[in-house]
Design a protein around this motif. Structure first.
Motif, PDB file in Angstrom:
ATOM      1  N   GLU A  18       0.747  -1.068  -0.634  1.00  0.00           N
ATOM      2  CA  GLU A  18       0.017   0.003  -0.552  1.00  0.00           C
ATOM      3  C   GLU A  18       0.706   1.009   0.053  1.00  0.00           C
ATOM      4  OE1 GLU A  18      -3.050   1.136  -0.352  1.00  0.00           O
ATOM      5  OE2 GLU A  18      -3.651  -1.048  -1.054  1.00  0.00           O
ATOM      6  N   GLY A  20       3.537   2.122  -1.837  1.00  0.00           N
ATOM      7  CA  GLY A  20       4.404   2.443  -3.028  1.00  0.00           C
ATOM      8  C   GLY A  20       3.029   2.775  -4.020  1.00  0.00           C
ATOM      9  N   ALA A  21       1.668   2.004  -3.301  1.00  0.00           N
ATOM     10  CA  ALA A  21       0.517   2.636  -4.312  1.00  0.00           C
ATOM     11  C   ALA A  21      -0.213   3.758  -3.933  1.00  0.00           C
ATOM     12  CB  ALA A  21      -0.918   1.425  -3.368  1.00  0.00           C
ATOM     13  N   LYS A  24       2.401   6.657  -5.156  1.00  0.00           N
ATOM     14  CA  LYS A  24       2.307   6.506  -6.953  1.00  0.00           C
ATOM     15  C   LYS A  24       1.186   7.656  -6.902  1.00  0.00           C
ATOM     16  CE  LYS A  24       1.063   4.496 -10.729  1.00  0.00           C
ATOM     17  NZ  LYS A  24      -0.424   3.965 -11.352  1.00  0.00           N
TER      18      LYS A  24
END
Lengths: 138, 127
Positions: A18, A20-21, A24
């Motif tokens: 989560e 990294g997401a 992003k």
């Protein structure tokens, strides 16, 4: 400057990924270039998963500047006895139970370094590990 | 190549898909089951072909902006994985072929490998 702090628990695979997401999504929303966003998100993902796989708990701190992104991961865990060895592609100390989930390729730290314009790592055996990545725009 | 063509080539079924899969464009293929390898090589035009039907695979696809994932050998993911993929806008297709056969079919159709020597921005290795 915007600062985001994520607490990460060891072996918590239900939420893993989560960070990294989210990094992003946020960088995309504020208009960072796609390649900068990608590199920062990959670095954040790998740092988060390193804590999940290897440490008891830790924190990923993301600071977003106009000029780039700084990501710092600090954990409480077993530490890394030989950092040079840990930086080699393919070297892994991940436990076998995480292999079947697609982890333990021995590419986490090398991936972070590849994505970073500035990369730092330090570790103390029995205490924990500190990783810093800076991804610059332009 | 548009995703609809890939679905036809792989005799695949789209189990989480946009209304018009013909609008999703694929330019490269990554085949593998290791998250860090996907992160190293896949990009915004990559179809990820894998036997690993986990939510982690979907999260990694999101991080690298990969638009579509293909599960091989008719491996069906859990409903939670499909729901995650739909929420992220990532297409999931399932093919009866194994990874080797899928690779051969996609290569024959003219698609590149997403693996580039020298990293994501490097050139392709031609065979």
């Amino acid at each position: 400057m915007t600062t985001l702090t994520f607490r990460v628990r060891g072996m918590d695979f239900s939420n893993a990924g989560e960070v990294g997401a989210k990094v992003k999504r946020i960088l995309h929303q504020i208009g960072f270039e796609r390649e900068v966003t990608r590199r920062a998100a990959v670095a954040a993902y790998e740092m988060e998963l390193n804590i999940v796989i290897h440490a008891y708990e830790g924190e990923v701190k993301v600071r977003i500047f106009d000029t780039g992104v700084e990501i710092i991961a600090e954990d409480r865990g077993p530490g890394i006895p030989d950092i040079e060895l840990a930086m080699q592609e393919g070297y892994s100390t991940a436990p076998p139970e995480v292999w079947k989930m697609g982890f333990g390729a021995g590419m986490g730290l090398p991936n972070i370094r590849k994505c970073s314009d500035i990369f730092e790592i330090s570790s103390e055996v029995g205490k924990g590990t500190y990783v810093r990545s800076v991804v610059l725009r332009g | 190549m548009d995703l609809l063509s890939i679905i036809n080539i792989l005799d695949a079924e789209a189990i989480a898909a946009p209304p018009r899969p013909g609008l999703v464009q694929i330019g490269s293929v990554f085949v593998g089951d290791l998250m860090s390898d996907v992160l190293s090589h896949a990009g915004p035009d990559t179809l990820i072909v894998t036997a690993l039907c986990t939510s982690q695979l979907v999260r990694v696809a999101e991080v690298v902006d990969a638009p579509a994932v293909c599960f091989v050998q008719n491996k069906m993911p859990q409903q939670s994985v499909l729901e995650l993929a739909r929420s992220k806008g990532i297409v999931i297709i399932v093919t009866p072929y194994c990874a080797y056969q899928s690779s051969a079919l996609l290569y024959r159709a003219g698609l590149h490998s997403a693996v580039r020597p020298g990293g994501y921005n490097g050139g392709y290795l031609e065979i």
